[in-house]
Enzyme design. Structure first.
Site, PDB file in Angstrom:
ATOM      1  N   ARG A 151       0.771  -1.322   0.382  1.00  0.00           N
ATOM      2  CA  ARG A 151       0.091   0.001   0.033  1.00  0.00           C
ATOM      3  C   ARG A 151       0.991   1.051   0.292  1.00  0.00           C
ATOM      4  O   ARG A 151       1.791   1.185   0.669  1.00  0.00           O
ATOM      5  CB  ARG A 151      -0.872   0.043   0.902  1.00  0.00           C
ATOM      6  CG  ARG A 151      -0.503  -0.046   2.515  1.00  0.00           C
ATOM      7  CD  ARG A 151      -1.234   0.130   3.867  1.00  0.00           C
ATOM      8  NE  ARG A 151      -1.959  -1.771   4.068  1.00  0.00           N
ATOM      9  CZ  ARG A 151      -1.736  -2.169   4.654  1.00  0.00           C
ATOM     10  NH1 ARG A 151      -0.316  -2.192   5.048  1.00  0.00           N
ATOM     11  NH2 ARG A 151      -2.159  -3.882   4.645  1.00  0.00           N
TER      12      ARG A 151
ATOM     13  N   ASP B 202       6.026  -8.109   1.409  1.00  0.00           N
ATOM     14  CA  ASP B 202       5.465  -7.401   2.724  1.00  0.00           C
ATOM     15  C   ASP B 202       5.406  -8.608   3.690  1.00  0.00           C
ATOM     16  O   ASP B 202       6.121  -9.312   3.426  1.00  0.00           O
ATOM     17  CB  ASP B 202       4.177  -6.381   1.884  1.00  0.00           C
ATOM     18  CG  ASP B 202       4.074  -5.074   2.699  1.00  0.00           C
ATOM     19  OD1 ASP B 202       4.289  -5.155   4.283  1.00  0.00           O
ATOM     20  OD2 ASP B 202       3.999  -4.767   2.274  1.00  0.00           O
TER      21      ASP B 202
ATOM     22  N   ASP C  68       8.752 -11.233   6.177  1.00  0.00           N
ATOM     23  CA  ASP C  68       9.813 -10.602   7.379  1.00  0.00           C
ATOM     24  C   ASP C  68      11.096  -9.955   6.810  1.00  0.00           C
ATOM     25  O   ASP C  68      11.739 -11.672   7.060  1.00  0.00           O
ATOM     26  CB  ASP C  68       9.330 -11.055   8.799  1.00  0.00           C
ATOM     27  CG  ASP C  68       9.469  -9.977   9.808  1.00  0.00           C
ATOM     28  OD1 ASP C  68      10.066  -9.240   9.514  1.00  0.00           O
ATOM     29  OD2 ASP C  68       9.616 -10.844  11.234  1.00  0.00           O
TER      30      ASP C  68
ATOM     31  N   GLY D 212       9.228   0.143   5.624  1.00  0.00           N
ATOM     32  CA  GLY D 212      10.076   1.279   7.253  1.00  0.00           C
ATOM     33  C   GLY D 212       8.981   1.330   7.760  1.00  0.00           C
ATOM     34  O   GLY D 212       7.674   1.116   7.507  1.00  0.00           O
TER      35      GLY D 212
ATOM     36  N   ALA E 229      14.343  10.494  25.406  1.00  0.00           N
ATOM     37  CA  ALA E 229      14.236  10.818  27.051  1.00  0.00           C
ATOM     38  C   ALA E 229      12.912   9.579  27.451  1.00  0.00           C
ATOM     39  O   ALA E 229      13.008   9.162  28.028  1.00  0.00           O
ATOM     40  CB  ALA E 229      13.996  11.799  27.791  1.00  0.00           C
TER      41      ALA E 229
ATOM     42  N   TYR F 139      14.065   6.863  13.770  1.00  0.00           N
ATOM     43  CA  TYR F 139      14.236   6.718  12.806  1.00  0.00           C
ATOM     44  C   TYR F 139      14.337   7.779  11.729  1.00  0.00           C
ATOM     45  O   TYR F 139      15.310   7.485  10.868  1.00  0.00           O
ATOM     46  CB  TYR F 139      12.719   8.276  12.623  1.00  0.00           C
ATOM     47  CG  TYR F 139      12.074   7.972  11.331  1.00  0.00           C
ATOM     48  CD1 TYR F 139      11.466   6.916  10.092  1.00  0.00           C
ATOM     49  CD2 TYR F 139      12.436   8.984  10.237  1.00  0.00           C
ATOM     50  CE1 TYR F 139      10.835   7.131   8.593  1.00  0.00           C
ATOM     51  CE2 TYR F 139      11.751   8.875   9.002  1.00  0.00           C
ATOM     52  CZ  TYR F 139      10.675   8.102   8.420  1.00  0.00           C
ATOM     53  OH  TYR F 139      10.465   8.120   7.042  1.00  0.00           O
TER      54      TYR F 139
ATOM     55  N   THR G 291      -0.311  11.057   2.448  1.00  0.00           N
ATOM     56  CA  THR G 291      -0.005   9.577   2.642  1.00  0.00           C
ATOM     57  C   THR G 291      -1.297   9.692   3.737  1.00  0.00           C
ATOM     58  O   THR G 291      -1.888  10.192   4.174  1.00  0.00           O
ATOM     59  CB  THR G 291       0.886   8.752   2.778  1.00  0.00           C
ATOM     60  OG1 THR G 291       1.518   8.927   4.476  1.00  0.00           O
ATOM     61  CG2 THR G 291       2.008   8.922   1.809  1.00  0.00           C
TER      62      THR G 291
END
Length: 450
Positions: free
Chosen positions: A223, A244, A267, A293, A301, A356, A391
């Site tokens: 997707r 996927d 996976d 991703g 923290a 990220y 998106t």
């Protein structure tokens, strides 16, 4: 995904008057590639500057029906004046500007041209890479073009874009592929970028299906941006393998059936992922797109080890491991392409996303580090760094953050998954082995990471 209601309003009859009166930004609706279109440039193409413009004139008739020149005589081109035709695309060869005084040619050429541009016009400036020039003054002058092109991109109106292509000696025959992309609506959401072209033996044989005969793997393909990439690669003639996670099986198999591709449920973080991947791709691959991703956002923290590890494993470690395995096994063919989905946040950082942004910066580093060793096999490896893309994920962002993301670019709006997909498709072409170890930002010239 959420629609951009401000653009709808700003381009309405009432909105145009109000926005103009108040002095608000007025982003234009961008022209994008449509199915059935035949030529990269639908309108007039203007050439000017040095001898590379003459080289472009050799293939220009395959790109447009209307060719003009300004400031220099170019074969097959009609002389252009400021009272003449409106211009849709511009190529200016600045590679022969080697002294400061010669930079005045930029103003002389572009000032009248800017007043004659059509909606969604595309400008490409050709140059030499400064580090290839032995004369410091010549190198300095060519470096000055980067500041000029980035600034000119910020002055463009009505959806116009500007790019700088640094053409190495021997790479002149790669200009057609680059200009077919950067002068067309396929690059609608790319502006202010500097791309370097090196010599490359491989060339596209059929511009109507530039990926014909090539087999592509797209991870995270079920997707969103991944699905758009798969659709665009298939449109351009590639045979598609869509990968996927098991949770996305139904969407993945439906898309594979529609595109006539192969669905692979896997996976990518599994210990045997590389072995499984190699087993399921007999005949090998020509294109690998690492799109899979995830995000797990927290300030450092408050970030748990699971949040950190899961993002680094999916976004960075898996592409590293799988790419190396595909190369070592020979599954990735010579003259292949590897595209890593990075992000402008990997260039600039982003609060609450240390995991990220670390992963995305790592992908950029992977492209730069692997490019020299892959050159012998003609394999290119590049990173695509999207900015704000419309998106389902960005549609759920808080209103204020979503609006800020949309407006903080020269084009004043978010991009579409198609914009990212078009960039990936271009970098997947055989001839774009001339581009390797680079980052192509698909961000509308975002102020973030500039």
């Amino acid at each position: 995904m959420a629609s951009d209601r401000y653009i709808d309003f700003a381009n309405s009859d009432i909105g145009r008057r109000l926005v103009g009166a108040v002095g608000l930004p007025a982003p234009a609706r961008l022209e994008r590639w449509q199915a059935g279109r035949l030529r990269p440039v639908e309108g007039a193409l203007l050439l000017g500057g040095g001898p590379l413009a003459e080289q472009v004139s050799g293939f220009a008739p395959r790109m447009t029906d209307l060719l003009f020149s300004f400031g220099a005589e170019v074969s097959g081109a009609h002389p252009w004046t400021s009272e003449g035709s409106k211009i849709k695309a511009v190529v200016f060869d600045a590679s022969t500007l080697l002294q400061t005084a010669q930079l005045s040619q930029l103003r002389t050429f572009f000032q009248p041209v800017l007043r004659s541009l059509e909606h969604s016009a595309h400008i490409v400036i050709l140059a030499r890479a400064p580090d290839t020039l032995s004369d410091p003054l010549a190198a300095s002058t060519q470096q000055a073009l980067e500041g000029f092109s980035r600034s000119l991109a910020k002055e463009m109106r009505n959806g116009g874009t500007v790019q700088l292509l640094q053409v190495e000696e021997g790479a002149e025959d790669q200009l057609e592929g680059a200009l077919r992309f950067f002068l067309s609506p396929k690059s609608a959401f790319i502006s202010g970028q500097v791309i370097r072209l090196s010599a490359c033996v491989a060339k596209v044989q059929d511009w109507s299906r530039p990926l014909a005969g090539r087999k592509a793997l797209v991870t995270g393909a079920a997707r969103g941006i991944g699905a758009a990439i798969a659709e665009t690669l298939a449109r351009d003639g590639a045979e598609i393998v869509l990968l996927d996670v098991p949770q996305a099986r139904s969407d993945l198999e439906a898309l594979a059936a529609r595109l006539g591709g192969q669905a692979l449920v896997l996976d990518i973080c599994a210990p045997d992922a590389a072995a499984q991947l190699i087993e399921h791709i007999p005949g090998g691959l020509d294109i690998v797109v690492h799109n899979a991703g995830i995000t797990r956002d927290k300030t450092l923290a408050n970030m748990t080890a699971d949040f950190w590890d899961s993002v680094l494993n999916v976004n960075l470690n898996a592409p590293q491991v799988l790419t190396q395995a595909l190369i070592d096994s020979g599954v990735l063919h010579d003259n292949g392409s590897v595209i890593l989905m990075a992000s402008i946040s990997g260039l600039a950082g982003n609060r609450g996303q240390t995991n990220y942004t670390t992963s995305k910066a790592g992908l950029i580093g992977l492209a730069r580090a692997m490019a020299p060793s892959l050159k012998e096999r003609g394999i290119s490896i590049n990173a695509v760094a999207p900015g704000f893309i419309e998106t389902s994920m960005t549609a759920h962002m808080p209103f204020a953050l979503r609006e800020a993301g949309r407006r903080m670019s020269s084009l004043g709006q978010g991009g579409l998954p198609q914009d990212v997909a078009e960039a990936v498709a271009w970098l997947s072409q055989a001839g774009t082995g001339s581009v390797s170890g680079q980052v192509l930002r698909v961000c509308g010239q975002s102020v973030i990471g500039a």
